[in-house]
Design a protein around this motif. Sequence first.
Motif, PDB file in Angstrom:
ATOM      1  N   GLY A 121       0.770  -1.248   0.000  1.00  0.00           N
ATOM      2  CA  GLY A 121       0.000   0.000   0.000  1.00  0.00           C
ATOM      3  C   GLY A 121       0.793   1.286   0.000  1.00  0.00           C
ATOM      4  O   GLY A 121       0.202   2.366  -0.060  1.00  0.00           O
ATOM      5  N   ALA A 122       2.121   1.196   0.053  1.00  0.00           N
ATOM      6  CA  ALA A 122       2.927   2.415   0.050  1.00  0.00           C
ATOM      7  C   ALA A 122       3.086   2.957  -1.366  1.00  0.00           C
ATOM      8  O   ALA A 122       3.163   2.201  -2.332  1.00  0.00           O
ATOM      9  N   ARG A 123       3.111   4.271  -1.475  1.00  0.00           N
ATOM     10  CA  ARG A 123       3.395   4.908  -2.767  1.00  0.00           C
ATOM     11  C   ARG A 123       4.910   5.053  -2.883  1.00  0.00           C
ATOM     12  O   ARG A 123       5.523   5.780  -2.088  1.00  0.00           O
ATOM     13  N   VAL A 124       5.493   4.365  -3.863  1.00  0.00           N
ATOM     14  CA  VAL A 124       6.948   4.244  -3.941  1.00  0.00           C
ATOM     15  C   VAL A 124       7.474   4.749  -5.277  1.00  0.00           C
ATOM     16  O   VAL A 124       6.896   4.482  -6.335  1.00  0.00           O
ATOM     17  N   LEU A 125       8.604   5.463  -5.206  1.00  0.00           N
ATOM     18  CA  LEU A 125       9.336   5.891  -6.398  1.00  0.00           C
ATOM     19  C   LEU A 125      10.716   5.258  -6.365  1.00  0.00           C
ATOM     20  O   LEU A 125      11.411   5.313  -5.334  1.00  0.00           O
ATOM     21  N   VAL A 126      11.132   4.666  -7.486  1.00  0.00           N
ATOM     22  CA  VAL A 126      12.478   4.124  -7.622  1.00  0.00           C
ATOM     23  C   VAL A 126      13.264   5.010  -8.574  1.00  0.00           C
ATOM     24  O   VAL A 126      12.813   5.287  -9.692  1.00  0.00           O
ATOM     25  N   VAL A 127      14.430   5.454  -8.127  1.00  0.00           N
ATOM     26  CA  VAL A 127      15.286   6.331  -8.917  1.00  0.00           C
ATOM     27  C   VAL A 127      16.594   5.612  -9.217  1.00  0.00           C
ATOM     28  O   VAL A 127      17.200   5.001  -8.323  1.00  0.00           O
ATOM     29  N   ASP A 128      17.055   5.650 -10.467  1.00  0.00           N
ATOM     30  CA  ASP A 128      18.346   5.058 -10.827  1.00  0.00           C
ATOM     31  C   ASP A 128      18.950   5.826 -11.991  1.00  0.00           C
ATOM     32  O   ASP A 128      18.243   6.166 -12.941  1.00  0.00           O
ATOM     33  N   HIS A 129      20.252   6.080 -11.909  1.00  0.00           N
ATOM     34  CA  HIS A 129      20.891   6.845 -12.983  1.00  0.00           C
ATOM     35  C   HIS A 129      21.090   6.004 -14.242  1.00  0.00           C
ATOM     36  O   HIS A 129      21.361   6.558 -15.311  1.00  0.00           O
ATOM     37  N   ASN A 130      20.987   4.693 -14.137  1.00  0.00           N
ATOM     38  CA  ASN A 130      21.047   3.838 -15.325  1.00  0.00           C
ATOM     39  C   ASN A 130      19.725   3.917 -16.097  1.00  0.00           C
ATOM     40  O   ASN A 130      18.674   4.194 -15.521  1.00  0.00           O
ATOM     41  N   ASP A 131      19.791   3.630 -17.385  1.00  0.00           N
ATOM     42  CA  ASP A 131      18.596   3.684 -18.227  1.00  0.00           C
ATOM     43  C   ASP A 131      17.675   2.489 -18.029  1.00  0.00           C
ATOM     44  O   ASP A 131      16.508   2.535 -18.426  1.00  0.00           O
ATOM     45  N   GLU A 132      18.223   1.409 -17.457  1.00  0.00           N
ATOM     46  CA  GLU A 132      17.420   0.200 -17.262  1.00  0.00           C
ATOM     47  C   GLU A 132      17.698  -0.387 -15.886  1.00  0.00           C
ATOM     48  O   GLU A 132      18.772  -0.177 -15.312  1.00  0.00           O
ATOM     49  N   PRO A 133      16.742  -1.132 -15.330  1.00  0.00           N
ATOM     50  CA  PRO A 133      16.930  -1.702 -13.993  1.00  0.00           C
ATOM     51  C   PRO A 133      17.759  -2.984 -14.024  1.00  0.00           C
ATOM     52  O   PRO A 133      17.907  -3.629 -15.062  1.00  0.00           O
ATOM     53  N   GLY A 134      18.305  -3.320 -12.858  1.00  0.00           N
ATOM     54  CA  GLY A 134      18.912  -4.639 -12.665  1.00  0.00           C
ATOM     55  C   GLY A 134      20.121  -4.968 -13.509  1.00  0.00           C
ATOM     56  O   GLY A 134      20.300  -6.121 -13.907  1.00  0.00           O
ATOM     57  N   ARG A 135      20.974  -4.001 -13.775  1.00  0.00           N
ATOM     58  CA  ARG A 135      22.103  -4.269 -14.666  1.00  0.00           C
ATOM     59  C   ARG A 135      23.043  -5.327 -14.092  1.00  0.00           C
ATOM     60  O   ARG A 135      23.600  -6.143 -14.821  1.00  0.00           O
ATOM     61  N   LYS A 136      23.247  -5.305 -12.792  1.00  0.00           N
ATOM     62  CA  LYS A 136      24.138  -6.302 -12.180  1.00  0.00           C
ATOM     63  C   LYS A 136      23.480  -7.681 -12.168  1.00  0.00           C
ATOM     64  O   LYS A 136      24.146  -8.704 -12.285  1.00  0.00           O
ATOM     65  N   ILE A 137      22.172  -7.707 -12.035  1.00  0.00           N
ATOM     66  CA  ILE A 137      21.444  -8.979 -12.090  1.00  0.00           C
ATOM     67  C   ILE A 137      21.660  -9.629 -13.460  1.00  0.00           C
ATOM     68  O   ILE A 137      21.883 -10.835 -13.566  1.00  0.00           O
ATOM     69  N   LEU A 138      21.605  -8.818 -14.504  1.00  0.00           N
ATOM     70  CA  LEU A 138      21.645  -9.336 -15.871  1.00  0.00           C
ATOM     71  C   LEU A 138      22.954 -10.052 -16.202  1.00  0.00           C
ATOM     72  O   LEU A 138      22.963 -10.989 -16.999  1.00  0.00           O
ATOM     73  N   ILE A 139      24.068  -9.629 -15.593  1.00  0.00           N
ATOM     74  CA  ILE A 139      25.355 -10.271 -15.906  1.00  0.00           C
ATOM     75  C   ILE A 139      25.711 -11.370 -14.918  1.00  0.00           C
ATOM     76  O   ILE A 139      26.697 -12.075 -15.104  1.00  0.00           O
ATOM     77  N   SER A 140      24.910 -11.525 -13.879  1.00  0.00           N
ATOM     78  CA  SER A 140      25.263 -12.469 -12.819  1.00  0.00           C
ATOM     79  C   SER A 140      25.093 -13.916 -13.276  1.00  0.00           C
ATOM     80  O   SER A 140      24.259 -14.226 -14.134  1.00  0.00           O
ATOM     81  N   GLY A 141      25.892 -14.784 -12.689  1.00  0.00           N
ATOM     82  CA  GLY A 141      25.776 -16.213 -12.975  1.00  0.00           C
ATOM     83  C   GLY A 141      25.942 -16.551 -14.434  1.00  0.00           C
ATOM     84  O   GLY A 141      25.265 -17.446 -14.939  1.00  0.00           O
ATOM     85  N   GLY A 142      26.838 -15.828 -15.122  1.00  0.00           N
ATOM     86  CA  GLY A 142      27.033 -16.091 -16.537  1.00  0.00           C
ATOM     87  C   GLY A 142      25.796 -15.795 -17.364  1.00  0.00           C
ATOM     88  O   GLY A 142      25.575 -16.399 -18.412  1.00  0.00           O
ATOM     89  N   CYS A 178      18.669 -19.752 -12.842  1.00  0.00           N
ATOM     90  CA  CYS A 178      17.602 -19.842 -13.837  1.00  0.00           C
ATOM     91  C   CYS A 178      18.017 -20.834 -14.921  1.00  0.00           C
ATOM     92  O   CYS A 178      19.176 -20.857 -15.335  1.00  0.00           O
ATOM     93  N   ASP A 179      17.065 -21.622 -15.406  1.00  0.00           N
ATOM     94  CA  ASP A 179      17.343 -22.454 -16.580  1.00  0.00           C
ATOM     95  C   ASP A 179      17.547 -21.584 -17.805  1.00  0.00           C
ATOM     96  O   ASP A 179      18.324 -21.910 -18.697  1.00  0.00           O
ATOM     97  N   GLY A 180      16.813 -20.487 -17.843  1.00  0.00           N
ATOM     98  CA  GLY A 180      16.849 -19.616 -19.014  1.00  0.00           C
ATOM     99  C   GLY A 180      17.821 -18.470 -18.853  1.00  0.00           C
ATOM    100  O   GLY A 180      19.025 -18.627 -19.019  1.00  0.00           O
ATOM    101  N   SER A 181      17.304 -17.293 -18.507  1.00  0.00           N
ATOM    102  CA  SER A 181      18.117 -16.085 -18.507  1.00  0.00           C
ATOM    103  C   SER A 181      17.873 -15.241 -17.262  1.00  0.00           C
ATOM    104  O   SER A 181      16.776 -15.244 -16.686  1.00  0.00           O
ATOM    105  N   ALA A 182      18.902 -14.486 -16.875  1.00  0.00           N
ATOM    106  CA  ALA A 182      18.775 -13.544 -15.773  1.00  0.00           C
ATOM    107  C   ALA A 182      17.734 -12.472 -16.076  1.00  0.00           C
ATOM    108  O   ALA A 182      17.190 -11.844 -15.152  1.00  0.00           O
ATOM    109  N   LYS A 183      17.435 -12.275 -17.361  1.00  0.00           N
ATOM    110  CA  LYS A 183      16.401 -11.306 -17.739  1.00  0.00           C
ATOM    111  C   LYS A 183      15.063 -11.666 -17.098  1.00  0.00           C
ATOM    112  O   LYS A 183      14.237 -10.786 -16.837  1.00  0.00           O
ATOM    113  N   GLN A 184      14.853 -12.961 -16.846  1.00  0.00           N
ATOM    114  CA  GLN A 184      13.594 -13.392 -16.227  1.00  0.00           C
ATOM    115  C   GLN A 184      13.468 -12.854 -14.804  1.00  0.00           C
ATOM    116  O   GLN A 184      12.357 -12.542 -14.350  1.00  0.00           O
ATOM    117  N   ILE A 185      14.589 -12.763 -14.098  1.00  0.00           N
ATOM    118  CA  ILE A 185      14.551 -12.254 -12.719  1.00  0.00           C
ATOM    119  C   ILE A 185      14.213 -10.764 -12.723  1.00  0.00           C
ATOM    120  O   ILE A 185      13.391 -10.297 -11.928  1.00  0.00           O
TER     121      ILE A 185
END
Length: 391
Positions: free
Chosen positions: A26-47, A103-110
């Motif tokens: 129920g909270a009104r939340v804003l996420v701010v990031d200087h990157n153009d896309e979220p989760g950049r470190k997630i995307l490269i993790s685990g190969g 993930c069996d597939g891709s970190a993009k799924q996370i």
Amino acid sequence: MSNFDAIVLGAGAAGLMAAATAGQRGARVLVVDHNDEPGRKILISGGGRCNFTNIGTVPERFVSANPHFAKSALGRYTPADFLALIEKHGIAWHEKTLGQLFCDGSAKQIVAMLMDECLAGHVSFAFGQAVRDVAHGDGRFRVTVGSIVHEAPALVVATGGPSIPKLGATGFAYDLARRFGMKVVEPRPALVPLTLGQGEALFRELSGVSTEVVARAGPAAFREAALFTHRGLSGPAILQASSYWRHGEAVGIDFAPDAPAGWLRAAKRAQPRTTLKRLLPVPERLAVALVEQLGVAGDLGNVPDKALEAAEVRLGDWRFTPNGTEGYAKAEVTVGGISTAELSSRTMEAKKLPGLYAIGEAVDVTGWLGGYNFQWAWASGWAAAQAIAER
């Protein structure tokens, strides 16, 4: 000016988890990031497949000035909880060695899953824009992003540490913490290859050779693969040990972790015409280098027992003294960060400044290699979100 219940700085694992959880409560939340896309470190993790948690997660597998701090969050949001979220979204997964889940597939799924969870909580986003200023007064935080000032009674610092700067990582969290009077434990690269000086040039010639060892640094020991590189030492065992290594200290390597005490003398009695090179449980190139360093050549039957005893001792605890690491550019995470003494272990809220929270890698809690740091991100983000929703 726009108003929210909470502003989250950082759209990585911890930040997205906190935003989604608080938003859905129920909270009104804003996420701010200087990157153009979220989760950049997630995307490269685990190969690229994201080692999203470890089923063996326990507080003892984290490095912190306060080894007890992580217990509350980790105990309240477990690997099983995150796995339930994964399965709710139909993401196929598998377990590798040592409890690591991928993930069996891709970190993009996370990343997609976390964004879907945020959208379910009606979370707002401001990507690709740097934070120009953060101010506090009258119980509210004011965050200037571009030309817009956003205001909220809660601010969550989830910008991580400076590891992997090519992804946009900085020490922003530490600067902000100091600005608000919070102590920072000296940060240093962790889960990072170690470099060797000219005195170890022989081993740099073994670049590409890998073997299973026990690597020791400080109070910790890890049995996994070590890899010789053109700059020094790497591989899972070394990356693990690096989190405990301090400059000027030695790293001990056991090249024969399964060998019983007295194994060389026993081999001499049983096979006097064999050689140390044949007996060593390592690749041939490494065996040749070790034998050359030990000076134990020829048939074991011709080698004095004392020389064999000395060789056994050294093989079981071969000392390397790194001259450094490959730095934040190659470090998977950062040891150190915002001092846990400044935070509530239950809510991740600053003790001296109500409404300010710090989570994930920004905090002085660093997990082992193998999914532990993601679990800390999920757990600390979840803990902060509960507190924000209850404000």
